[in-house]
Every structure is written in structure tokens, then in C-alpha cells.
Design an enzyme around this catalytic site. Structure first.
Site, short mmCIF file in Angstrom:
data_model
loop_
_atom_site.label_atom_id
_atom_site.label_comp_id
_atom_site.label_asym_id
_atom_site.label_seq_id
_atom_site.Cartn_x
_atom_site.Cartn_y
_atom_site.Cartn_z
N GLU A 162 17.21 19.21 22.04
CA GLU A 162 17.60 18.21 23.05
C GLU A 162 18.22 18.79 24.32
OE1 GLU A 162 20.07 15.32 21.07
OE2 GLU A 162 18.30 14.19 20.47
N GLU A 194 13.06 13.14 15.41
CA GLU A 194 14.24 12.39 14.94
C GLU A 194 14.05 10.91 15.29
OE1 GLU A 194 18.20 13.75 16.10
OE2 GLU A 194 17.47 15.81 16.18
C1 GAL Z 1 20.30 13.59 18.01
C2 GAL Z 1 20.66 15.04 17.70
C3 GAL Z 1 21.14 15.22 16.29
C4 GAL Z 1 22.13 14.18 15.95
C5 GAL Z 1 21.47 12.86 16.11
C6 GAL Z 1 22.29 11.72 15.67
O1 GAL Z 1 20.37 13.32 19.35
O2 GAL Z 1 19.56 15.86 17.91
O3 GAL Z 1 21.70 16.49 16.13
O4 GAL Z 1 23.23 14.29 16.79
O5 GAL Z 1 21.17 12.67 17.48
O6 GAL Z 1 21.49 10.60 15.58
#
Ligand code: GAL
Length: 742
Positions: free
Chosen positions: A382, A455
Site C-alpha cells: 500500500e 485484501e
Molecule cells: C490494509 C493493510 C493491512 C491492514 C488492513 C486492515 O490497508 O494493508 O495491513 O492494515 O488494511 O484492514
């Protein structure tokens, strides 16, 4: 022949480093065995700065010069968080930056006959010059020599690395790296033997000249193996072979490899040419109390949970390279891996970026042989675009590995595609919006590219084990919504959701108590109801699943009752009974969840409360049917009371510390149950854990149940025998179990 000495025992630990530790043996340290964390922390509401230390470790190594003439002595640290300077007899071997990848020092020149002092200065202060640090990060990295250490004794010419992998056309490819510590150039013959268990499949021989003055020489291997004994590595039949490289002096090093080709294309992901939808979750390697410091068995268990309990085919090793044990297990069980370099949103200065580029190299060199790894993540998770930095990380990856594609996880749209696969964290689902965004809206390209969602969910809907039913339902619903949408999209390779297990974090993330409750399991590896979204997609032959998404209480939900009732299942249909009266028969919601092999059943009861009239609240029995026959059932009591503590261990036997090995441990899970074995989700009774015999408890001996559960780990010491564990609460009978220690 090489000698490998496990060097995990007899360490002394000092909370505070002092410079005289470099070459003065001190006795006042704490006796410890690896894996080790610099600070055991409470489960939550600790201060993360408790793990920030500049600490010291000492050990000693007995050297017999006459016996080891012409041998080199190497010391290998598999993982020490975060900056680690090793001294031998006061001589520094320089500082290694980064807590997730191994480093080796050749300590031969400074060894003397007899005892040699090995000291380690370990800095876990989240220094700004080391990835992932430099800004805020949403995970805790702890500190310590938390993976294994070995002393390796080799000849002057030895094999340093076997970087080999197999492809589905039976090509063996990669390279062998040889260390030449002699001053002169050497002619060498390297043999590579491939074995299927004990059966010898083939031998490849290469002549090579190791130039004087070059410590390392790489020998490229690219050979077709003509054998009908090779079966491909697949997720259902993960066949592994031993690839052993041997030199004329009999120095040998082997790795396990598989033959398979993994490819992300515009129309999806293909393993050995077969299209497979990737379905997985992210995994952090953190555990209560000890952080990262968990031994082999526990690393492997996590892989087993992902594969066998959740039925997933891929895991993202977020946001750093995993333990070799975890990856070994993924190879063995056919769980594909997305592995990436350490980092979180922040890109540091040029020196920081240099360490990160080193991380790319070290990760690929360590893990090249793992059949399970299908893609390298070569961006800081990110982070913003950075043309030069990411051009370099991609170049390094492609140069080292021509067989795997790169990805780099982003959350910004229209980010520059320097990788082979556009890997995107898609948090579109907020309860209202579409579960996932269309690929072209994300990439801003006018054509499809290889694309994967890395994710979803996570912070969009944190859910605790002991959260209320409505929240639990929504948590479950959101996981269903995304995997269904992912399954339907033909161009999408697949997805890894956020995330498998709850994990420790910094104060400015998560729920303030230093935990991100983003998992479908809690930190103790107990399943929340949303875990059933994944497990219910398994084929019936791998386990029959029936998990109603309810706590079954009349007044728990707003308004009350349990309708509509969502049931995760891989059964053909379900029936609900009160006594022997059929209340309803329902089928999976195939219309709503067209992408899923096993959509949940959604039951809309005529009256919200299952009973004879609206005022009744009765026991019910839910039965799942396969091929017209009852296959599984679950009963709910209308009047549950606390009847027992159910106590189960993951293993009946663990290993003692033996011959320099690490300690071992197993998890024991306590569940407060009613008369039919259902968890009591709101009980917050304390329990007392008593551990006797040849082992000890990790963490709190008087914890409170959370969501009806508590788990703990008991670890071995150097004694063989048994560990007796008793769990007590005065309302119910004591429970005792015994773990053998061999
Ligand atoms: C994303 C990140 C993860 C975690 C997640 C929580 O943005 O890559 O490490 O923080 O959010 O939902």
C-alpha cells in the site's frame, strides 16, 4: 561432508546491551532457548514500546582447531528482529538490518581453540532506517532472535544455496551457488540428483571453475528431465522431490522442489495450465504473549488451519516473508503462497530503499525452491508509486527468478503497473457499495491485465469473538459477498481477504487495545462464525460443515428471534426441528450467491421465533442432508447453562529440547459449553490454569474467557516425560489432560 549444529540452546539474554558484552562472558543473563522474544507482553493494552529494546545475547562455541583444519565455520541466523550485530570474541561481523530474512557470517578467522564468545547486539527499537519502520505501521514486529540459529561447518569449498525449482514441462531450473573460501581458483564438479523419496530419478553434472578472489560462484541450471516418474505439484496432489547438490568433496545440500507452472493471465490464474480461482486470506505470524517467537509445530499448524479447516488454496504472507516451516508446510499440503517484502505504506530514503531491495533478493534466494510460492510481492504494501524504486525491485526479482511473476500490493487506483500482476487491496464493500470494483476502474487501463484482489474487509468491519450476533452476521455476510463477487468475475485471478487471525498492532490502529480484530479467527486461532464462509466451500469429502450464524438466544438481536437465519453449509439442504416436528426445510441461496459452490442457506421463519407460537422459545435441531440422508446436526438449547469446560490439546505429544533444538509447544483450547456442547459466547468467567511436570505455560495462568474460549500454549523444556495441565473454574468440574514430552 558438512556438519550442522543446532545452536538454539544455552543462550543468555540481557535486557540491556552493554559494550563489554562483545568480548566478556557475563553470567547474570537469563537462560533462554530459541525462539525468543525480548519481551513477553500481555495479551492486550500493553505499550508497544515495551518491545523496543537494545538487548544482548551471549553463547559460546567450542572450537578445536586441529580437528577443523581446512574447514569453515559459518553461523546462520534465520530471523532476528530487527537489527542484529554479531560479535565473535569481540570481533564484529557488521550489522544486519531487517528481521525477516536470514544472514550468514563466516566466523572461522576469529575463532580460537577452546571456548569462543558469541555475542549478539539486538536492536528492536523500530529504527527508521529499517523496513517496515520509519512511519506508522499496522502490525507489531516485537523483537528477538525468534527463528533458529545454526553453526554450519563446511569445507573450504561448499554449497551455499540450492535455488532450484521445477516447471510443469519437467524443466529443472535455477542455480546452485558455491562458496570458495580458498585463495586460489578451483575446478569443481557439481552433481545434482533428483529423488522421489528414495528413488533416484536423475543426475545432472556440471563442471565449473571457481575463480580466485570470488567468494561465490553461481551455476545456472536449465535442464529438461526425461522421466516418467515425475508427477506435477498440484493443490490436491502436492508431489515433492528432493533436489540435492553435491561437490567432489561430498559437501551436499538439498531442498524440496515441485514441478509446476504458475501463471497469472488477463483471464485468471493458471496452475499447470489449469484455471483455478484463488481463494485465500492474509496471515500475520503473531501470537499472544510471545509475538513472533513460535516454533516449527505452531508455524505449520497455521498452514494446516488455512488449508484443512478453511479449505483455502492460497495465503498471502502479509507483510513479510514467513518462517521456513510455514512455507515447507505449504509445499507439503498444496497451499499456494503470495510472499512479499516487509513494509507498510511508508517508503524511506535511498538507504532504506537499498535495504528493501536487499529484502527482495534475500527473500527470493531463500525461498526460490518452494513449490507453493506462486508470486513475489515486490512493493511495500500500500505504498505510493515510486518509479525508480519499483523498477529496481522488479528487475531484481525478474533477474533472480524467471519462473515467477511479480505483484506489488497497492490501494491507490491508476497506480503505475511495473509488475506482472496488478495486485490491489479492494475495500469497496462498506455495506452498501458493490463488493468489489471493476478491474478497469482500479487500473485505469483500457484493457484487462493479470489482476488479483489482495485484501478486502478487515478494518471495514472489525469483529471480535465476543461481539453481538448482528455484528457477527454482518461480518459473515461481507465475507460471503466478496468471495461470491470474486468467483463470478472471469478476469479476476482471485483474492486473499483480510485476514486469517487477529493480530497485534500499534496504538493508532485496531481497537485501541493493540489488537486488530480483523481475522476470521481470533489470535488464539479459534474460529469466529465468519470462518464458516470459507470452510463451507470445501468439498464434502474433506469435511461436512453446518454452522448456523447465530448465538441462539431469544432476545440477543434487535427485535429478537433468529430469523432470517443464515447457515453456512456444504450440505444439499437443511431441516429445522423442534422435538420431532419439522419447522422448515430450506435449500442454499443459489440465486443470491451465484458464484459459490456452497451458498449459505437463508431461513426465513414464518414467525421470527422458532416455536409453536410467537411467544415460545424452544430447543431446536438443525439437520444437514447429503444425498437425501442426514449427514450432520446441531442442537440449540432454549435454556443453556454453564455445564462444563471442554479442554482439548492440538497434540498429544511434543518434543523436549534436545541436541540444540528449539523448544516445542502445543495449543490447548478451553471452551465453556452448555449441556449439548455449544459455546457460551458471553461468559466472562475466569479460569485457573495449572501446569505441572516437564513443561511450562506461556502467558496468563488466570485469564478470562472471551467469546466462550481461551487457548494457551504449553512449551517443553529439556526434560522428557509429561506435562499435566489442569483447567479450573469453581462452577464446573476441573479438567485435566496430559501431554507426553519425548
Ligand atoms: C490494509 C493493510 C493491512 C491492514 C488492513 C486492515 O490497508 O494493508 O495491513 O492494515 O488494511 O484492514
Amino acid at each position: 561432508m558438512r556438519e550442522i549444529i543446532n545452536f538454539n540452546t544455552n543462550w543468555k539474554f540481557f535486557k540491556e546491551w552493554k559494550d563489554n558484552m562483545k568480548n566478556e562472558k557475563l553470567d547474570n543473563g537469563e537462560n533462554i532457548t530459541l525462539p525468543h522474544t525480548v519481551a513477553e507482553i500481555p495479551l492486550h493494552y500493553f505499550d508497544e514500546s515495551d518491545t523496543w529494546l537494545v538487548a544482548g545475547y551471549q553463547n559460546s562455541f567450542k572450537y578445536e582447531k586441529s580437528k577443523l583444519e581446512n574447514k569453515r565455520v559459518l553461523i546462520n541466523f534465520e530471523g532476528a528482529m530487527a537489527a542484529c550485530e554479531v560479535f565473535v570474541n569481540g570481533q564484529s561481523f557488521g550489522e544486519h538490518k531487517g528481521g525477516y530474512l536470514p544472514f550468514i557470517h563466516d566466523i572461522t578467522e576469529v575463532l580460537k581453540d577452546g571456548d569462543n564468545i558469541i555475542s549478539v547486539k539486538l536492536d528492536s527499537t523500530e529504527r527508521k532506517d529499517i523496513p517496515p519502520f520509519g512511519h506508522e505501521i499496522d502490525y507489531l514486529c516485537y523483537g528477538g532472535i525468534y527463528r533458529e540459529v545454526q553453526i554450519i561447518i563446511v569445507d573450504n569449498v561448499s554449497i551455499e544455496n540450492v535455488m532450484l525449482t521445477g516447471l510443469s514441462d519437467q524443466t529443472l531450473t535455477g542455480k546452485i551457488r558455491i562458496r570458495n573460501s580458498k585463495k586460489e581458483s578451483v575446478k569443481e564438479k557439481v552433481s545434482i540428483d533428483i529423488y522421489n523419496r528414495e528413488y533416484h530419478i536423475c543426475k545432472i553434472e556440471k563442471e565449473v571453475t571457481l575463480q580466485s578472489g570470488e567468494l561465490f560462484t553461481d551455476i545456472e541450471i536449465n535442464e529438461h528431465i526425461d522421466s516418467d516418474r515425475i508427477e506435477l505439484w498440484t493443490i490436491d496432489n502436492p508431489r515433492l522431490y528432493k533436489a540435492e547438490a553435491t561437490l567432489s568433496n561430498e559437501d551436499a545440500l538439498s531442498v524440496r522442489i515441485g514441478f509446476r507452472t504458475a501463471e497469472f493471465k488477463e483471464d485468471g490464474f493458471f496452475l499447470n495450465g489449469e484455471k483455478i480461482k484463488l481463494r485465500g486470506l492474509n496471515r500475520h505470524q503473531s501470537f499472544p504473549y510471545v509475538g513472533y517467537a513460535m516454533p516449527e509445530r505452531i508455524q505449520k499448524k497455521d498452514a494446516d488451519i488455512l488449508k484443512f479447516d478453511l479449505g483455502l488454496n492460497v495465503v498471502r504472507s502479509s507483510h513479510y516473508p514467513a518462517s521456513r516451516h510455514f512455507l515447507d508446510r505449504c509445499d507439503e499440503i498444496g497451499l499456494m503462497v503470495f510472499e512479499e517484502i516487509p513494509g507498510w505504506q511508508h517508503i524511506g530514503d535511498k538507504a532504506w530503499q537499498k535495504v528493501s531491495v536487499e529484502n527482495v533478493k534475500d527473500m527470493i534466494e531463500r525461498d526460490f525452491h518452494h513449490a507453493s510460492i506462486i508470486i513475489w510481492g515486490v512493493r511495500i504494501n500500500e505504498s505510493q508509486d515510486n518509479h525508480d524504486f519499483y523498477t529496481e525491485t522488479n528487475e531484481v526479482a525478474h533477474k533472480l527468478d524467471k519462473t515467477r511473476q511479480t505483484g506489488g500490493v497497492r490501494y491507490i487506483v491508476g497506480s503505475e503497473l511495473l509488475e506482472d500482476v496488478y495486485t490491489m487491496n479492494d475495500f469497496n464493500l462498506d455495506g452498501v457499495a458493490d463488493p468489489i470494483r471493476a478491474q478497469k476502474c482500479v487500473t485505469r487501463l483500457d484493457k484487462n491485465v493479470p489482476y488479483m484482489i489482495t485484501e478486502y474487509n478487515g478494518h471495514m468491519f472489525p469483529t471480535k469473538m465476543h461481539d453481538c450476533e448482528e455484528r457477527t452476521i454482518e461480518h459473515t455476510r461481507r465475507h460471503y459477498a466478496v468471495i461470491n463477487a470474486v468467483a463470478i468475475d472471469k478476469h479476476l485471478a482471485g483474492s486473499t481477504g483480510w485476514c486469517t487471525f487477529d493480530y497485534h498492532t500499534h496504538y493508532n490502529f485496531g481497537s485501541g487495545d493493540r489488537i486488530c480484530y480483523h481475522g476470521v479467527y481470533d489470535m488464539f486461532r479459534n474460529p469466529k462464525l465468519a470462518a464458516s464462509v470459507y470452510s463451507s466451500q470445501m468439498s464434502k469429502k474433506n469435511g461436512i460443515v453446518l454452522e448456523p450464524i447465530t448465538l441462539y438466544a431469544r432476545g440477543e438481536r434487535s427485535i429478537g428471534g433468529v430469523s432470517p437465519l443464515m447457515i453456512s453449509t456444504n450440505c444439499d439442504y437443511i431441516e429445522i426441528y423442534h422435538n420431532n416436528d419439522l419447522i422448515t426445510k430450506e435449500y442454499p441461496a443459489t440465486g443470491k450467491y451465484q458464484g459459490l459452490k456452497h451458498p449459505p442457506v437463508i431461513v426465513n421463519l414464518a414467525v421470527n421465533i422458532p416455536g409453536v407460537s410467537e411467544m415460545d422459545w424452544v430447543d431446536i435441531r438443525i439437520v444437514g442432508y447429503i444425498d437425501g440422508k442426514p449427514a450432520i446436526e446441531k442442537t440449540y438449547l432454549s435454556n443453556p447453562t454453564f455445564k462444563a469446560l471442554e479442554v482439548k490439546a492440538d497434540d498429544t505429544e511434543i518434543n523436549s529440547i534436545n541436541d540444540g533444538s528449539t523448544w516445542d509447544c502445543t495449543r490447548i483450547t478451553v471452551k465453556a459449553v452448555d449441556a449439548v456442547g455449544n459455546r457460551l459466547p458471553y461468559i466472562n468467567e475466569a479460569i485457573i490454569i495449572d501446569v505441572q511436570g516437564d513443561g511450562e505455560l506461556i502467558g496468563n495462568d488466570n485469564p478470562v474467557l472471551e467469546g466462550g474460549y481461551y487457548s494457551f500454549w504449553v512449551k517443553s523444556n529439556d526434560k522428557k516425560g509429561s506435562i499435566k495441565v489442569t483447567v479450573k473454574n469453581k462452577r464446573v468440574a476441573d479438567q485435566t489432560l496430559e501431554i507426553k514430552v519425548k
